[in-house]
Design a protein around this motif. Structure first.
Motif, mmCIF file in Angstrom:
data_model
loop_
_atom_site.group_PDB
_atom_site.id
_atom_site.type_symbol
_atom_site.label_atom_id
_atom_site.label_comp_id
_atom_site.label_asym_id
_atom_site.label_seq_id
_atom_site.Cartn_x
_atom_site.Cartn_y
_atom_site.Cartn_z
ATOM 1 N N VAL A 1 6.992 4.625 -2.121
ATOM 2 C CA VAL A 1 6.408 3.345 -2.522
ATOM 3 C C VAL A 1 5.224 3.055 -1.617
ATOM 4 N N GLY A 2 4.121 2.632 -2.206
ATOM 5 C CA GLY A 2 2.939 2.317 -1.426
ATOM 6 C C GLY A 2 2.163 1.160 -2.014
ATOM 7 N N SER A 3 1.286 0.600 -1.215
ATOM 8 C CA SER A 3 0.403 -0.450 -1.703
ATOM 9 C C SER A 3 -0.420 0.081 -2.869
ATOM 10 N N LYS A 4 -0.699 -0.770 -3.821
ATOM 11 C CA LYS A 4 -1.347 -0.363 -5.071
ATOM 12 C C LYS A 4 -2.713 0.273 -4.840
ATOM 13 N N ASN A 5 -3.434 -0.155 -3.805
ATOM 14 C CA ASN A 5 -4.799 0.315 -3.581
ATOM 15 C C ASN A 5 -4.874 1.721 -3.005
ATOM 16 N N LEU A 6 -3.751 2.264 -2.540
ATOM 17 C CA LEU A 6 -3.763 3.562 -1.875
ATOM 18 C C LEU A 6 -3.847 4.705 -2.887
ATOM 19 N N GLU B 1 0.299 0.038 3.119
ATOM 20 C CA GLU B 1 1.636 0.366 3.632
ATOM 21 C C GLU B 1 2.330 1.361 2.714
ATOM 22 N N ILE B 2 3.095 2.296 3.328
ATOM 23 C CA ILE B 2 3.876 3.286 2.583
ATOM 24 C C ILE B 2 5.295 3.313 3.132
ATOM 25 N N ALA B 3 6.268 3.329 2.232
ATOM 26 C CA ALA B 3 7.680 3.481 2.593
ATOM 27 C C ALA B 3 8.177 4.816 2.044
ATOM 28 N N LEU B 4 8.774 5.632 2.913
ATOM 29 C CA LEU B 4 9.158 6.997 2.538
ATOM 30 C C LEU B 4 10.647 7.192 2.281
ATOM 31 N N GLY C 1 -9.757 0.092 8.138
ATOM 32 C CA GLY C 1 -8.500 -0.565 8.454
ATOM 33 C C GLY C 1 -7.451 0.413 8.955
ATOM 34 N N THR C 2 -6.190 0.006 8.865
ATOM 35 C CA THR C 2 -5.072 0.790 9.392
ATOM 36 C C THR C 2 -4.064 1.089 8.292
ATOM 37 N N LEU C 3 -3.676 2.344 8.189
ATOM 38 C CA LEU C 3 -2.606 2.758 7.285
ATOM 39 C C LEU C 3 -1.296 2.715 8.057
ATOM 40 N N VAL C 4 -0.274 2.111 7.464
ATOM 41 C CA VAL C 4 1.045 2.021 8.099
ATOM 42 C C VAL C 4 2.053 2.805 7.264
ATOM 43 N N LYS D 1 9.590 -1.991 -9.082
ATOM 44 C CA LYS D 1 8.706 -1.502 -10.134
ATOM 45 C C LYS D 1 7.944 -2.610 -10.852
ATOM 46 N N SER D 2 8.463 -3.820 -10.819
ATOM 47 C CA SER D 2 7.754 -4.925 -11.463
ATOM 48 C C SER D 2 6.755 -5.609 -10.531
ATOM 49 N N ASN D 3 6.688 -5.136 -9.292
ATOM 50 C CA ASN D 3 5.767 -5.727 -8.317
ATOM 51 C C ASN D 3 4.376 -5.130 -8.524
ATOM 52 N N GLY D 4 3.455 -5.936 -9.026
ATOM 53 C CA GLY D 4 2.126 -5.452 -9.350
ATOM 54 C C GLY D 4 1.292 -5.048 -8.159
ATOM 55 N N ALA D 5 1.727 -5.393 -6.965
ATOM 56 C CA ALA D 5 0.978 -5.039 -5.757
ATOM 57 C C ALA D 5 1.388 -3.678 -5.207
ATOM 58 N N LEU D 6 2.361 -3.028 -5.860
ATOM 59 C CA LEU D 6 2.896 -1.773 -5.339
ATOM 60 C C LEU D 6 2.834 -0.666 -6.384
ATOM 61 N N GLN D 7 2.801 0.571 -5.916
ATOM 62 C CA GLN D 7 2.972 1.742 -6.770
ATOM 63 C C GLN D 7 4.292 2.403 -6.380
ATOM 64 N N VAL D 8 5.102 2.720 -7.394
ATOM 65 C CA VAL D 8 6.438 3.257 -7.158
ATOM 66 C C VAL D 8 6.584 4.563 -7.928
ATOM 67 N N THR D 9 6.954 5.617 -7.219
ATOM 68 C CA THR D 9 7.197 6.908 -7.863
ATOM 69 C C THR D 9 8.612 7.359 -7.520
#
Length: 544
Positions: free
Chosen positions: A520-525, A272-275, A51-54, A286-294
């Motif tokens: 912040v990125g998609s949980k699967n990354l 997807e990743i947001a920088l 697939g494609t990483l954004v 942070k409560s969004n289970g589909a995302l990882q937040v650091t």
């Protein structure tokens, strides 16, 4: 290049985004060969994602020619398409093999000999040779562009096709880490020459390859350039002739997006990743289970800087400097940035070799600050700051307003002088600012990069801008010189800590805080880590 990261990479107009979290500083061998890395691989590793990483980022885009670029955006892109002699693992600062499978340094850290690995090829299939290394590093120096200062006083030779010798005029224990930075990337010299590239002394005028490198890559990295719309979007495709093990996505799209748009995109997209989200924006996810937040502390540092010239500013008086140091509400400054920000105990960020522990951090003591003034009254100082820049999402104006409030509590009258960054930096470089709110981000992840703070530091540096000379602090000047040439990292780290403790007793520098940064990125990354050198190490990002 040594005024401030604001001036170097902001283009004197807009602020740089966060650079990210580093690993602990460490030691690369200077007297024995490094461990040998992989000498080959397949175009795509087993289990590599599809697939494609954004990747969304607010661009500071000067183009993707390694010889000219030196911004977080371009570092990230160049890292994906080009290799360096040594490299860093995601978020780390210890050099590991890349195009060089091993190296050996002399005990005075003036010479490093690199052995190139077998099997490394450029994207057109031609082997990487020592001639390409010599060409690339000489071109960087002779272009006299943004990253040229990294190799000041350095010469490069090639005794044979597999050996490169890099020599420095002075002891330079930071050189290995410098050679992992994207401006020192190795380019295909034959391709560059065919498109007007040169490494000659007059390359700053004669080289014509920059336009070509904005449309095509000429490296040996995991990716090749697919399409480029400068300041808008870049598409990277997996390099089918990559010599190593490709673990990343086969296609990567890097887009220029404002933070509010990034906030929406990362929730709607996949892979997807947001920088560039602020700590507050990231906190809402942070409560969004589909995302990882650091969210944690950046390697960038906000500080207040004073002018040591009594003819220019009242901060030339040591008693006034001591009072200012004790009056600042350090905990309050970190709160301006949000969760993850920390007080800066010294000028070196907490993630790097030589950083001070929090136990050394200066604490506010208003009574002691008033005593330090010894009854002096009527002190007035103008506090300058860039009014149009918000690095790491923090407004310089908000920091300046708090400084005014803090110093007002001990009777120092602060007038605020917000100016466009271009004007602020002009006055700063000329030593005209009485006191400034400033900002520093690393050029490379090594404490030697912070020697610009030492009294009488050579070149255009903070030391000269603030009129801080060797005569002001001869012991600290000597300590800085010793720290800069010491080879053993443990000893070097201790010396840099001692230097900063001296600054905290009396100097024109008042470190405030390391601002919060978020990714912040998609949980699967996997390997979604802000990087101190590469912004984001795109080839390392995987998925499951």
């Amino acid at each position: 290049m040594q005024i401030s990261r604001l001036g170097r990479t902001v283009g004197l107009a807009a602020a740089v985004g966060a650079l990210g979290v580093a690993g602990c500083g460490g030691s690369a061998s200077t007297d024995s060969p490094a461990a040998t890395g992989s000498t080959g691989g397949t175009a795509k590793a087993a289990g590599a994602p599809s697939g494609t990483l954004v990747v969304d980022q607010s661009f500071v885009d000067k183009g993707i020619d390694p010889g000219h670029e030196f911004t977080p955006t371009n570092n990230m892109l160049v890292k994906a398409m080009y290799d360096t002699l040594v490299t860093f693992e995601p978020g780390k600062t210890d050099p590991v093999p890349s195009l060089a499978e091993s190296w050996k340094g002399t005990k005075d850290a003036k010479s490093f000999t690199f052995t190139l690995r077998d099997g490394a090829k450029f994207s057109d299939g031609t082997p990487v040779t020592s001639a390409d290394v010599v060409f690339s590093l000489n071109r960087l120096v002779n272009l006299q562009s943004s990253g040229a200062f990294l190799l000041d006083g350095v010469t490069v030779t090639a005794p044979d096709d597999k050996t490169v010798v890099v020599k420095s005029k002075t002891s330079n224990p930071a050189l290995l880490r410098i050679l992992a930075t994207p401006p020192t990337s190795i380019l295909n010299s034959k391709v560059l020459k065919a498109h007007g590239g040169t490494d000659a002394k007059d390359a700053n005028k004669a080289d014509k390859a920059e336009a070509y490198l904005q449309t095509a890559s000429a490296g040996s990295g995991p990716y090749v350039l697919g399409a480029a719309q400068q300041n808008q979007q870049y598409t990277l495709n997996a390099n089918p002739k990559y010599w190593g093990e490709a673990k990343g996505y086969p296609k990567v799209v890097v887009r220029n997006m404002a933070a509010p748009t990034q906030l929406l995109n990362v929730q709607r997209g996949s892979n997807e990743i947001a920088l560039d989200l602020s700590a507050q924006q990231a906190g809402t996810l942070k409560s969004n289970g589909a995302l990882q937040v650091t969210t944690d502390a950046s390697v960038n540092i906000f500080d207040v800087e004073a002018n040591m010239d009594s003819g220019v500013s009242p901060t030339g008086d040591a008693a006034v400097r001591k009072a200012i140091r004790l009056a600042l509400d350090y905990d309050g400054y970190a709160k301006l940035s949000g969760a993850g920000a920390v007080q800066a105990p010294g000028v070196i960020p907490s993630q790097f070799l030589g950083a001070l522990p929090q136990s050394d951090a200066v604490k506010q003591d208003l009574d002691a600050a008033k005593q330090a003034l010894g009854g002096k009254s009527g002190i007035k100082v103008k506090l300058s700051y860039p009014s149009d820049a918000t690095p790491n999402g923090v407004s310089f104006a908000s920091v300046a307003q708090k400084v005014k409030s803090d110093l007002g509590k001990i009777g120092i009258d602060v007038s605020l002088d917000g100016r466009p960054a271009v004007t602020f930096l002009k006055n700063y470089a000329a030593g005209k600012n009485q006191m400034s709110v400033s900002y520093w981000g690393p050029d490379y992840p090594d404490p030697n990069d912070y020697l610009v703070y030492a009294p009488g530091a050579p070149g255009t540096s903070r030391a000269n801008d603030n009129k801080y000379t060797k005569a002001d602090a001869p012991d600290l000047a000597a300590l800085g010189e010793k720290a800069g040439r010491t080879l053993d990292d443990a000893e070097r780290g201790s010396l840099f800590q001692e230097l900063q403790r001296g600054f905290n007793k009396d100097s024109p520098y008042f470190p405030l805080f390391q601002p919060a940064q978020a990714i912040v990125g998609s949980k699967n990354l996997t390997n979604v880590v802000l990087d101190p050198t590469y912004t984001l190490n795109i080839p390392a990002v995987g998925g499951n």
